[in-house]
Write a protein that holds these residues in place. Structure first.
Motif, PDB file in Angstrom:
ATOM      1  N   HIS A 170       0.921  -1.135   0.019  1.00 49.50           N
ATOM      2  CA  HIS A 170       0.022   0.040  -0.026  1.00 49.50           C
ATOM      3  C   HIS A 170       0.854   1.192   0.095  1.00 49.50           C
ATOM      4  O   HIS A 170       0.574   2.139  -0.746  1.00 49.50           O
ATOM      5  N   GLN A 195      -2.002  -0.866  10.002  1.00 53.81           N
ATOM      6  CA  GLN A 195      -2.485  -0.150   8.983  1.00 53.81           C
ATOM      7  C   GLN A 195      -1.638   1.048   8.212  1.00 53.81           C
ATOM      8  O   GLN A 195      -0.942   1.332   8.756  1.00 53.81           O
ATOM      9  N   TYR A 213      -5.538   0.170  -3.466  1.00 51.19           N
ATOM     10  CA  TYR A 213      -6.124  -0.472  -2.364  1.00 51.19           C
ATOM     11  C   TYR A 213      -5.996  -2.028  -2.380  1.00 51.19           C
ATOM     12  O   TYR A 213      -5.927  -2.834  -1.311  1.00 51.19           O
ATOM     13  N   GLN A 257      -9.716  -9.741   4.711  1.00 49.95           N
ATOM     14  CA  GLN A 257     -10.003  -8.539   3.968  1.00 49.95           C
ATOM     15  C   GLN A 257     -11.512  -8.367   3.452  1.00 49.95           C
ATOM     16  O   GLN A 257     -11.872  -7.169   3.212  1.00 49.95           O
ATOM     17  N   THR A 264     -11.620  -2.679   6.180  1.00 47.80           N
ATOM     18  CA  THR A 264     -10.460  -3.705   5.441  1.00 47.80           C
ATOM     19  C   THR A 264     -10.195  -3.064   3.816  1.00 47.80           C
ATOM     20  O   THR A 264     -10.931  -2.210   3.479  1.00 47.80           O
ATOM     21  N   ASP A 265      -9.396  -3.722   3.317  1.00 48.98           N
ATOM     22  CA  ASP A 265      -8.987  -2.931   1.735  1.00 48.98           C
ATOM     23  C   ASP A 265     -10.285  -3.123   0.940  1.00 48.98           C
ATOM     24  O   ASP A 265     -10.758  -2.565  -0.058  1.00 48.98           O
TER      25      ASP A 265
END
Length: 405
Positions: A170, A195, A213, A257, A264-265
């Motif tokens: 990310h 995160q 993402y 996820q 979450t993503d």
């Protein structure tokens, strides 16, 4: 900011989406949705016009008065203002993680060839597993040693190593398009999680945001592919025993996820595609409103202020969000917590019995690993809830000190 004559703003990005403008400052990751008149105000200020001239020009262009003082105050609160009448306005800019990594260093991550290579690796490993379904490991296959401490240590290395690479994906994909980011521990539904804050990615087109993402999940899929190839090694090979641990850890991380009620993503993908400003916050407020109504308490519907389409999405998400959160917390209390308690009590028993040096060391390592995770969780929880806790404590002790209490 009444009476301000000349104002300077920090460099702001502007992007039109869905009939409104997304305006923000990349360095701080602060973004807001503004109408056309607000964007025009920013353009005129950037062109060097004084505030009084801007007000007159907006009146001429839009045919109505614009509250320049109120709008400037909002921009100041957002950290968008750099100078007022020659006086510098200081704002804190969060530190970036791995700040020495430049966009040119990681731009290859956004190249189509990288995405194609990732897809080919995952597809090839998936086909290999499909042709050899007998190699699919079960949960107990993860336990490759009888030593609890050794297994927990290996599991921690694989899990947290994978999480680190997930968050790094990310961070670096966002950095590739010039967006800074910050990696840290946090809590979601009071569970410890890693995160990465890449809020500045709102300055990029939607297709770029989707890559950022989903980049972490792509890393997990590639590591899972590595686990599949290890499973195909002969059983006598030293690495074969680690195949189930590597593969199943990635499966669990990928499955988590899809718990998108925990931001979450997949949640961020869904929020972006639904064109919602803050799906989690709005659904949380609506969920609290429903609880108050069930309790017979008066409450105003917080979703009523949202546009019709967004209001429907928020309400639908809330009806999923509330029961899913309760189920997740219940599973923790009924399953995960008892397992953790048993693990700790067993380790304490081995340390207290002192039957052998190996047993004592095994117990000590287990206790140290559990304690380390809990300390990290406590720090992350305190950082997130510190202001609220201090506020509640202050009000409580203030009432205790009042006469007659």
């Amino acid at each position: 900011m009444s009476g301000a004559s000349r104002v300077r703003l920090h460099p702001l990005t502007r992007q039109e989406e869905g009939g409104e403008w997304i305006v923000g400052r990349i360095e701080t990751g602060t973004f807001v949705a503004l109408p056309a008149v607000g964007v025009r105000f920013i353009e005129l200020i950037d062109d060097g016009y004084e505030v009084v001239d801007v007000k007159q020009r907006l009146l001429a262009e839009f045919g109505k008065e614009f509250d320049t003082d109120g709008f400037l105050g909002s921009l100041l609160d957002l950290g968008f203002v750099s100078e007022v009448d020659g006086h510098r306005v200081t704002t804190q800019t969060p530190k970036c993680t791995f700040a020495k990594v430049r966009p040119t260093h990681v731009r290859w991550l956004m190249h189509p060839a990288t995405g194609l290579a990732t897809a080919l690796v995952v597809a090839a490993s998936s086909m290999a597993l499909a042709f050899s379904p007998e190699l699919v490991p079960g949960p107990t296959d993860m336990i490759w040693t009888d030593r609890g401490s050794v297994f927990l240590l290996s599991q921690a290395i694989v899990a947290w190593g994978s999480i680190f690479l997930h968050e790094l994906a990310h961070l670096f994909t966002a950095r590739a398009v010039g967006v800074p980011g910050r990696m840290q521990f946090g809590t979601r539904l009071q569970f410890l999680c890693a995160q990465t804050d890449v809020s500045g990615i709102w300055s990029a087109p939607r297709a770029t945001r989707m890559v950022v993402y989903l980049s972490g999940m792509a890393v997990n899929a590639v590591i899972a592919s590595l686990g599949i190839w290890i499973l195909h090694l002969p059983e006598t090979h030293p690495l074969h025993a680690f195949g189930p641990l590597i593969f199943l850890t990635q499966v669990v991380l990928l499955a988590n996820q899809f718990l998108f009620f925990m931001r979450t993503d997949v949640y961020f993908v869904a929020q972006d595609l639904a064109a919602c400003r803050n799906l989690y916050r709005d659904a949380s407020l609506y969920g609290r409103y429903l609880v108050r109504r069930l309790a017979g308490l008066a409450a105003d519907d917080p979703s009523a202020r949202l546009p019709t389409r967004e209001r429907r999405i928020v309400r639908g998400y809330a009806y999923f969000f509330v029961p899913s959160s309760l189920i997740c917390v219940s599973l923790f209390l009924l399953v995960t917590l008892p397992v953790m308690v048993r693990l700790v009590t067993s380790a304490l028993g081995r340390v207290a019995a002192m039957e052998s040096t190996a047993a004592v060391m095994d117990g000590v390592i287990v206790l140290a690993m559990v304690a380390t995770v809990e300390v990290i969780w406590a720090r992350a929880w305190w950082r997130r809830h510190r202001r609220r806790v201090i506020g509640v404590a202050t009000r409580f002790f203030s009432r205790r000190g009042e006469p007659g209490t």
